[in-house]
Write an enzyme that holds these catalytic residues in place. Structure first.
Site, PDB file in Angstrom:
ATOM      1  N   ARG A   1      18.139  -3.298 -30.731  1.00  0.00           N
ATOM      2  CA  ARG A   1      18.835  -4.294 -29.892  1.00  0.00           C
ATOM      3  C   ARG A   1      19.181  -5.568 -30.668  1.00  0.00           C
ATOM      4  O   ARG A   1      19.169  -6.659 -30.112  1.00  0.00           O
ATOM      5  CB  ARG A   1      17.994  -4.667 -28.663  1.00  0.00           C
ATOM      6  CG  ARG A   1      17.888  -3.582 -27.614  1.00  0.00           C
ATOM      7  CD  ARG A   1      19.151  -3.496 -26.781  1.00  0.00           C
ATOM      8  NE  ARG A   1      19.034  -2.503 -25.737  1.00  0.00           N
ATOM      9  CZ  ARG A   1      18.703  -2.767 -24.472  1.00  0.00           C
ATOM     10  NH1 ARG A   1      18.487  -4.000 -24.085  1.00  0.00           N
ATOM     11  NH2 ARG A   1      18.625  -1.796 -23.595  1.00  0.00           N
TER      12      ARG A   1
ATOM     13  N   ARG B   1      21.718 -10.496 -26.298  1.00  0.00           N
ATOM     14  CA  ARG B   1      21.755 -11.802 -25.633  1.00  0.00           C
ATOM     15  C   ARG B   1      20.990 -12.919 -26.320  1.00  0.00           C
ATOM     16  O   ARG B   1      21.161 -14.074 -25.969  1.00  0.00           O
ATOM     17  CB  ARG B   1      21.266 -11.645 -24.190  1.00  0.00           C
ATOM     18  CG  ARG B   1      22.316 -10.982 -23.315  1.00  0.00           C
ATOM     19  CD  ARG B   1      21.767 -10.617 -21.958  1.00  0.00           C
ATOM     20  NE  ARG B   1      20.779  -9.562 -22.105  1.00  0.00           N
ATOM     21  CZ  ARG B   1      20.332  -8.809 -21.092  1.00  0.00           C
ATOM     22  NH1 ARG B   1      20.740  -9.042 -19.870  1.00  0.00           N
ATOM     23  NH2 ARG B   1      19.450  -7.863 -21.302  1.00  0.00           N
TER      24      ARG B   1
ATOM     25  N   ARG C   1      30.680 -11.798 -24.814  1.00  0.00           N
ATOM     26  CA  ARG C   1      30.439 -11.070 -23.578  1.00  0.00           C
ATOM     27  C   ARG C   1      31.058 -11.820 -22.392  1.00  0.00           C
ATOM     28  O   ARG C   1      31.669 -11.206 -21.510  1.00  0.00           O
ATOM     29  CB  ARG C   1      28.931 -10.916 -23.382  1.00  0.00           C
ATOM     30  CG  ARG C   1      28.524 -10.097 -22.181  1.00  0.00           C
ATOM     31  CD  ARG C   1      26.998 -10.120 -22.120  1.00  0.00           C
ATOM     32  NE  ARG C   1      26.448  -9.307 -21.060  1.00  0.00           N
ATOM     33  CZ  ARG C   1      26.399  -9.677 -19.802  1.00  0.00           C
ATOM     34  NH1 ARG C   1      26.907 -10.835 -19.422  1.00  0.00           N
ATOM     35  NH2 ARG C   1      25.855  -8.883 -18.899  1.00  0.00           N
TER      36      ARG C   1
ATOM     37  N   ASP D   1      25.831   1.969 -25.373  1.00  0.00           N
ATOM     38  CA  ASP D   1      24.611   2.149 -24.595  1.00  0.00           C
ATOM     39  C   ASP D   1      24.317   3.630 -24.440  1.00  0.00           C
ATOM     40  O   ASP D   1      25.235   4.448 -24.449  1.00  0.00           O
ATOM     41  CB  ASP D   1      24.737   1.496 -23.213  1.00  0.00           C
ATOM     42  CG  ASP D   1      23.370   1.324 -22.567  1.00  0.00           C
ATOM     43  OD1 ASP D   1      22.700   0.329 -22.875  1.00  0.00           O
ATOM     44  OD2 ASP D   1      22.952   2.213 -21.807  1.00  0.00           O
TER      45      ASP D   1
ATOM     46  N   TYR E   1      17.532   8.437 -15.733  1.00  0.00           N
ATOM     47  CA  TYR E   1      18.547   7.585 -15.089  1.00  0.00           C
ATOM     48  C   TYR E   1      19.493   8.413 -14.220  1.00  0.00           C
ATOM     49  O   TYR E   1      19.906   7.990 -13.143  1.00  0.00           O
ATOM     50  CB  TYR E   1      19.349   6.814 -16.152  1.00  0.00           C
ATOM     51  CG  TYR E   1      18.535   5.731 -16.814  1.00  0.00           C
ATOM     52  CD1 TYR E   1      18.402   4.480 -16.228  1.00  0.00           C
ATOM     53  CD2 TYR E   1      17.866   5.966 -18.017  1.00  0.00           C
ATOM     54  CE1 TYR E   1      17.645   3.486 -16.825  1.00  0.00           C
ATOM     55  CE2 TYR E   1      17.101   4.982 -18.620  1.00  0.00           C
ATOM     56  CZ  TYR E   1      16.992   3.746 -18.028  1.00  0.00           C
ATOM     57  OH  TYR E   1      16.233   2.764 -18.601  1.00  0.00           O
TER      58      TYR E   1
HETATM   59  O1  CP3 Z   1      20.261  -1.750 -30.535  1.00  0.00           O
HETATM   60  C1  CP3 Z   1      21.409  -2.237 -30.436  1.00  0.00           C
HETATM   61  O2  CP3 Z   1      21.658  -3.417 -30.710  1.00  0.00           O
HETATM   62  C2  CP3 Z   1      22.564  -1.302 -30.074  1.00  0.00           C
HETATM   63  C3  CP3 Z   1      23.019  -1.277 -28.731  1.00  0.00           C
HETATM   64  C4  CP3 Z   1      22.127  -0.725 -27.635  1.00  0.00           C
HETATM   65  C5  CP3 Z   1      22.147  -1.236 -26.318  1.00  0.00           C
HETATM   66  N1  CP3 Z   1      21.352  -0.428 -25.540  1.00  0.00           N
HETATM   67  C6  CP3 Z   1      22.903  -2.409 -25.875  1.00  0.00           C
HETATM   68  C7  CP3 Z   1      22.598  -3.010 -24.564  1.00  0.00           C
HETATM   69  C8  CP3 Z   1      21.269   0.379 -27.646  1.00  0.00           C
HETATM   70  C9  CP3 Z   1      20.841   1.271 -28.808  1.00  0.00           C
HETATM   71  C10 CP3 Z   1      20.786   0.546 -26.311  1.00  0.00           C
HETATM   72  C11 CP3 Z   1      19.867   1.637 -25.918  1.00  0.00           C
HETATM   73  C12 CP3 Z   1      19.374   1.720 -24.541  1.00  0.00           C
HETATM   74  N2  CP3 Z   1      20.019   1.395 -23.374  1.00  0.00           N
HETATM   75  C13 CP3 Z   1      18.120   2.264 -24.191  1.00  0.00           C
HETATM   76  C14 CP3 Z   1      17.144   2.860 -25.168  1.00  0.00           C
HETATM   77  C15 CP3 Z   1      16.394   1.854 -25.927  1.00  0.00           C
HETATM   78  C16 CP3 Z   1      15.508   0.994 -25.095  1.00  0.00           C
HETATM   79  O3  CP3 Z   1      15.743  -0.223 -25.112  1.00  0.00           O
HETATM   80  O4  CP3 Z   1      14.583   1.536 -24.486  1.00  0.00           O
HETATM   81  C17 CP3 Z   1      18.003   2.206 -22.791  1.00  0.00           C
HETATM   82  C18 CP3 Z   1      16.821   2.679 -21.954  1.00  0.00           C
HETATM   83  C19 CP3 Z   1      19.220   1.672 -22.286  1.00  0.00           C
HETATM   84  C20 CP3 Z   1      19.611   1.475 -20.864  1.00  0.00           C
HETATM   85  C21 CP3 Z   1      19.919   0.063 -20.574  1.00  0.00           C
HETATM   86  N3  CP3 Z   1      21.012  -0.610 -21.045  1.00  0.00           N
HETATM   87  C22 CP3 Z   1      19.191  -0.822 -19.744  1.00  0.00           C
HETATM   88  C23 CP3 Z   1      17.889  -0.467 -19.037  1.00  0.00           C
HETATM   89  C24 CP3 Z   1      19.893  -2.030 -19.748  1.00  0.00           C
HETATM   90  C25 CP3 Z   1      19.611  -3.249 -18.909  1.00  0.00           C
HETATM   91  C26 CP3 Z   1      18.438  -3.988 -19.376  1.00  0.00           C
HETATM   92  C27 CP3 Z   1      18.879  -5.282 -19.953  1.00  0.00           C
HETATM   93  O5  CP3 Z   1      18.412  -5.638 -21.052  1.00  0.00           O
HETATM   94  O6  CP3 Z   1      19.667  -5.969 -19.283  1.00  0.00           O
HETATM   95  C28 CP3 Z   1      21.006  -1.897 -20.610  1.00  0.00           C
HETATM   96  C29 CP3 Z   1      22.005  -2.952 -20.942  1.00  0.00           C
HETATM   97  C30 CP3 Z   1      22.215  -3.270 -22.373  1.00  0.00           C
HETATM   98  N4  CP3 Z   1      22.371  -2.364 -23.362  1.00  0.00           N
HETATM   99  C31 CP3 Z   1      22.339  -4.575 -22.931  1.00  0.00           C
HETATM  100  C32 CP3 Z   1      22.588  -4.421 -24.305  1.00  0.00           C
HETATM  101  C33 CP3 Z   1      22.859  -5.495 -25.335  1.00  0.00           C
HETATM  102  C34 CP3 Z   1      22.281  -5.876 -22.161  1.00  0.00           C
HETATM  103  C35 CP3 Z   1      23.610  -6.025 -21.478  1.00  0.00           C
HETATM  104  C36 CP3 Z   1      24.041  -7.433 -21.284  1.00  0.00           C
HETATM  105  O7  CP3 Z   1      24.622  -8.030 -22.214  1.00  0.00           O
HETATM  106  O8  CP3 Z   1      23.841  -7.920 -20.180  1.00  0.00           O
END
Ligand code: CP3
Length: 341
Positions: free
Chosen positions: A23, A27, A36, A73, A147
């Site tokens: 990640r 943010r 964003r 994602d 999910y």
């Molecule tokens: O690692 C990176 O920088 C690459 C991008 C990436 C994102 N999500 C961007 C993201 C990767 C590899 C993921 C993987 C992901 N997404 C997982 C597996 C890894 C983990 O963290 O367990 C999972 C379970 C998800 C599902 C997901 N996506 C959730 C549960 C959420 C919401 C939670 C949150 O932090 O708000 C997301 C959104 C998400 N994916 C964001 C980002 C940068 C936040 C979105 C935003 O900008 O509001």
């Protein structure tokens, strides 16, 4: 010469340790929040390939990490399988219809939803120096299924674990469908320029041992085998978060090249017990990165020392938190960069 990260994933024990953070685009970076806001939301950002490429590169420009992970994602796969996907502010993702009460074969696949992601990979690759590694990724079938079945994230994956016991053949069909789409999706990323792949199994830790074999090990092994048949030289990192001692079976049986470990694993145990020579990635606690101070230096050093004798990619045990101070990332980076075996 390939970059330090790629060489390490291929098993080389270089003097210096490569580093990237899960990640790392997100943010906690003001430049991410600005782009964003301009694009109007997370999915809008993912589907604007030029903007997504820019977000992927932001942490490389700021910190010089060894790997750039595709900005996308894991839930893009179920979206391409025909579920609706929304990210609700402060609540996380929502998928509909939920497979707990809707048949899989009622979904209408939308494969075009994967194409802009490949374009993002192409654009990042064109801008990335050859000493940096382009990382693609996908979610592992179990985590994706949690999910798809429940329609949202949940604390212990209760609905999906219950569903898998109640109707194992319907659940196996969901897992198989995810495996099929994921193989195509990963090969598409590789053909667009991804040089290594990570499989995120964020909820692997909620399964009992026999279910772990069925829903984590077997489908990941199927993905690895199919991707390797087309792209034998692209390293695959498996990250079964929460797997604990089941990591040993996962490492032996899935065919992954490298193993991501979370912060609950003792790095000294991992260095001793995981297959000899297998590269390990991890595992600084993201909350220690948030906290900072002398303890952060001590924790970083413990991880570096534990893996003195095997290929190691420095990373967190899970994604970086959104309130993490940038100065703490710089502190860890300086230590890792200065370290020599
Ligand atoms: O690692 C990176 O920088 C690459 C991008 C990436 C994102 N999500 C961007 C993201 C990767 C590899 C993921 C993987 C992901 N997404 C997982 C597996 C890894 C983990 O963290 O367990 C999972 C379970 C998800 C599902 C997901 N996506 C959730 C549960 C959420 C919401 C939670 C949150 O932090 O708000 C997301 C959104 C998400 N994916 C964001 C980002 C940068 C936040 C979105 C935003 O900008 O509001």
């Amino acid at each position: 010469m390939p970059g330090l990260l790629l060489r390490t994933l291929r098993g080389e024990n270089a003097d210096q340790r490569p580093i990237w953070l899960m990640r790392q685009a997100g943010r906690y970076l003001p430049e991410y929040r600005a782009l964003r806001a301009e694009k109007g939301g997370f999915l809008a950002l993912v589907y604007d390939s030029a903007a997504a490429a820019e977000v992927t590169l932001q942490p490389i420009r700021r910190f010089g990490f060894d790997g750039a992970i595709l900005f996308s994602d894991i839930l893009i796969v179920p979206y391409a399988m025909g579920q609706n996907l929304e990210f609700l502010a402060g609540e996380g993702p929502r998928m509909s219809p939920r497979l707990v009460d809707h048949a899989l074969n009622g979904l209408q696949a939308v494969p075009e939803r994967l194409f802009p992601i490949y374009e993002t990979v192409r654009q990042v690759k064109a801008q990335l120096g050859s000493d940096r590694t382009m990382l693609g990724f996908a979610g592992s079938p179990w985590t994706i299924a949690t999910y798809m079945v429940a329609g949202e994230g949940s604390r212990d994956q209760h609905d999906t674990r219950a569903y898998a016991y109640r109707d194992p053949s319907a659940f196996a069909a969901i897992i198989d469908a995810i495996v099929g789409v994921t193989v195509g999706y990963l090969c598409g990323q590789i053909e667009a320029g991804a040089e290594a792949i990570q499989l995120f199994d964020s909820w692997a830790g909620s399964l009992a041992p026999r279910e772990f074999e069925k829903w984590v090990i077997a489908p990941n092994a199927a993905i690895v085998k199919a991707v390797k048949a087309r792209h034998p030289h692209v390293p695959i990192i498996g990250f079964p978060k929460g797997a604990g001692e089941k990591l040993i079976a996962y490492a032996r049986e899935t065919g992954v090249d490298a193993l991501g470990i979370d912060e609950t694993i003792d790095p000294v145990w991992a260095a001793r017990e995981l297959p000899v020579g297998m590269p390990v990635q991890g595992n600084l606690d993201p909350l220690l990165l948030l906290a900072g101070g002398d303890e952060l230096d001590a924790g970083t050093t413990r991880v570096l020392e534990a893996f003195a004798d095997r290929p190691h990619v420095f990373n967190l045990g899970h994604g970086i938190g959104q309130t993490t101070p940038i100065a703490h990332v710089e502190q860890v980076l300086a230590l890792v960069r200065a370290w020599r075996r």
